[in-house]
Write a protein that holds these residues in place. Sequence first.
Motif, PDB file in Angstrom:
ATOM      1  N   PRO A 134       0.811  -1.230   0.000  1.00  0.00           N
ATOM      2  CA  PRO A 134       0.000   0.000   0.000  1.00  0.00           C
ATOM      3  C   PRO A 134       0.836   1.268   0.000  1.00  0.00           C
ATOM      4  N   THR A 135       2.023   1.208   0.601  1.00  0.00           N
ATOM      5  CA  THR A 135       2.917   2.367   0.570  1.00  0.00           C
ATOM      6  C   THR A 135       3.382   2.655  -0.847  1.00  0.00           C
ATOM      7  N   SER A 149      -7.393  -5.691   0.236  1.00  0.00           N
ATOM      8  CA  SER A 149      -8.298  -5.133  -0.769  1.00  0.00           C
ATOM      9  C   SER A 149      -7.671  -5.085  -2.151  1.00  0.00           C
ATOM     10  N   LEU A 150      -6.372  -5.353  -2.221  1.00  0.00           N
ATOM     11  CA  LEU A 150      -5.659  -5.302  -3.499  1.00  0.00           C
ATOM     12  C   LEU A 150      -5.350  -6.682  -4.050  1.00  0.00           C
ATOM     13  N   THR A 175      -6.580  -6.779  -7.952  1.00  0.00           N
ATOM     14  CA  THR A 175      -7.074  -5.671  -8.761  1.00  0.00           C
ATOM     15  C   THR A 175      -5.952  -5.203  -9.679  1.00  0.00           C
ATOM     16  N   PRO A 176      -6.268  -4.477 -10.753  1.00  0.00           N
ATOM     17  CA  PRO A 176      -5.193  -3.969 -11.617  1.00  0.00           C
ATOM     18  C   PRO A 176      -4.141  -3.184 -10.846  1.00  0.00           C
ATOM     19  N   LEU A 177      -4.584  -2.348  -9.917  1.00  0.00           N
ATOM     20  CA  LEU A 177      -3.633  -1.583  -9.120  1.00  0.00           C
ATOM     21  C   LEU A 177      -2.808  -2.487  -8.218  1.00  0.00           C
ATOM     22  N   GLY A 178      -3.451  -3.502  -7.655  1.00  0.00           N
ATOM     23  CA  GLY A 178      -2.731  -4.427  -6.799  1.00  0.00           C
ATOM     24  C   GLY A 178      -1.720  -5.266  -7.562  1.00  0.00           C
ATOM     25  N   LEU A 179      -2.075  -5.707  -8.762  1.00  0.00           N
ATOM     26  CA  LEU A 179      -1.157  -6.513  -9.564  1.00  0.00           C
ATOM     27  C   LEU A 179       0.049  -5.694 -10.007  1.00  0.00           C
ATOM     28  N   ALA A 188     -11.756  -8.944  -8.835  1.00  0.00           N
ATOM     29  CA  ALA A 188     -10.310  -9.171  -8.914  1.00  0.00           C
ATOM     30  C   ALA A 188      -9.980 -10.066 -10.096  1.00  0.00           C
ATOM     31  N   HIS A 189      -8.868  -9.777 -10.751  1.00  0.00           N
ATOM     32  CA  HIS A 189      -8.451 -10.558 -11.918  1.00  0.00           C
ATOM     33  C   HIS A 189      -7.727 -11.827 -11.472  1.00  0.00           C
TER      34      HIS A 189
END
Length: 706
Positions: free
Chosen positions: A163-164, A183-184, A208-212, A623-624
């Motif tokens: 998250p950072t 959440s990611l 998620t795209p942001l998490g990946l 989520a993907h």
Amino acid sequence: LQSNGCCIGPGFVEGNTEPEEETMIGGNSYLVSPNLPDFHGCSPGWSSAFYGAECFDSEVHSYMKNLGKQKSSESQNIDAKKVELEQLLTMETKNYRKTIKFYQKLLQKERRNKGPETKSVLPKLRGQLQEMKSKVQFLELVKKYVQQIMYAEQWGVESCALPTVIHNGRTDTVDVAQTDESSLLLYYNTEKHQCSNQDGIRVLQAGTPLGLMAYLYSRNAFLEGYVQQFLYTFRYFCTQEEFLQFLLDRISSTLSSASLDPSTSLTKICNRSFYILQAWIEDCYSVDFATNTDLLCTLKEFISSKVAPLNGYGERLLSLLEDASARKSGSAHHGSSMDKCEEEGEEGRKTLHSLCKKLSEDVCRKNFNWKLSKSVGPIAQYQRERLCASSSVLPKPCYNSFTEEFPVSFAKADEVGPYLLIEYSAQQLCCQLTLLQQEVFHKCHPVHFLNSRALGVKDKCVAVQKAVSADTVSFKVCNLFLSKCIQDQYLLQLLRNADSISTWVAAEIVMCHTSKLQVSLLSKFLLIAKCCYEERNFATAMQILAGLENLIVRQLPAWKILPAKVAEIMEELKAVEVFLKSDSLCLMEGERFKTLPTIPSAHVLAMHVQQLETGGFTMTNGAHKWTKLRNIAKVVSQVHAFQENPYTYTPDFKLQSYLRQRITRFKDADISALAADNCANFHQIPAEKHSRKIQDTLRRMKATFQ
């Protein structure tokens, strides 16, 4: 230095990485600043996507532990390891090349029947070469581990700190606490180790795209193969512009404040961003940047204005982009300028297979005369008239990337006709067709085989209709990429080339003016296809099979008088086709693909990828599915695996020119129109039997009027 159980060269089976060895990456004992001397290629490569963390086994890790240690201390400085490794690799490579030269001299003596003692020396020397090859390959694997893994992994962060990573690149004021890891990204735990009570390892399941994208910064993302798998498949959930902006935002937010202290998170995020960006350029320039000028301009402008004034890495990235552009246009040799010294060394580290292949008694090496033998004799005038009449139904030739302008005119190729195919052996034709196929195959990229349904590629029919150009293909049907994602359509060109060869095979056969010539040509194509699949050129073998299975060709009378042994090859080819369709990784099994060149069937591979693409890419929470994307990346990675081991046949440019001309001449031919102009394509009724049928018919008609 034994190679047992480790990934060597273009992909080798290895053991699992021990957990305690993996923790070595996370420590700070190897941390160094990415100064200019340490700039090197960092693309993980296909083996990382295919094998994942198993690409480097415990033997590599234990060897790295002992490498570079000072006698007076237990220091494990990464630069010291690199220096010692380079020295060992240079020494082993030099000995390897000397032994190869000695082996070549002995082999030449044996061919000339000079020195019978060489027969007893050669087997021993061949065994020594194999051992030396294993040493060099193992050291190359360790070098890859140092350059492409350790240097990149020293800037990885713990998964709880992801998250950072996201927060550092955001321009808004969202609280980082609102974006937690759960959440990611979603994980699943593997089973506990059978011999211990250790808990299972967490494996990424979805995100998620942001998490990946954020997971690229996690510790061991390079080592586990995640980075390479991401570079192959990210277009399913984000565009190239979104991915580039994600990286540039992280660089912008950390570049000015990143200190030389390698333990700070800002320094890690900044340097890891550079490594990811460099790996993306090295591996996917041709499919992402070369086809999207806006994306390339955005990157160049950012590096020139933001990075170069503050960090020497910027100039290196600009140089890398220039080299990649030069390679794409064909004006430079593969490899960037920063690696030219390395490539000179790599040139001498060819596998034993490639060098022995050059020394083998290959009929393709002989220089055959570019003329018909006396046994065939001059082409009769009526035959020339028939060739001219047949050419009237052919489309006008046009050139594309597969067929360029040739020194020999089409008129001369038409005059020679199919007789030159008979003059050359099946092995000779197989070698030259393989080199032509290799030329177009080596221009493709694993990403080209993704999302092929959107390009109109279908099963159980011609992959691409000849009347449809790449520019007119609609992306509205089954487009799995994001709508704004630009897709390179080289796969269409690859499949059209395959269709051209199939049509050429059918056209050459139906244009034969006698049954005897037709049988000879059928036999020749069957033998060529057999040679091709035995040499692992499955692309050309399947293209010839498609030509032979043309509806008109299959009905020719010549099949009935074809020798039984030759006719059996047709069943072999069908069995090979079934084998290729049985498993998406069938060509990656065993040991042969690691040492023998391979060209897969483009259409079969595209169908395997389409099968993996079937079904949803997202879970119920949006989520993907990373497990699905990882499997797709593993299948398409074999494209780069096969490209690493090219065929070393000696090209016969005159024969290649003839083959190119004939393929181009017939690539859009109407086989039915060509067959209608040739009586050898029809079943003939004997004259006496035909006359008797007419007399019987007249007798019956006469009886009806009486």
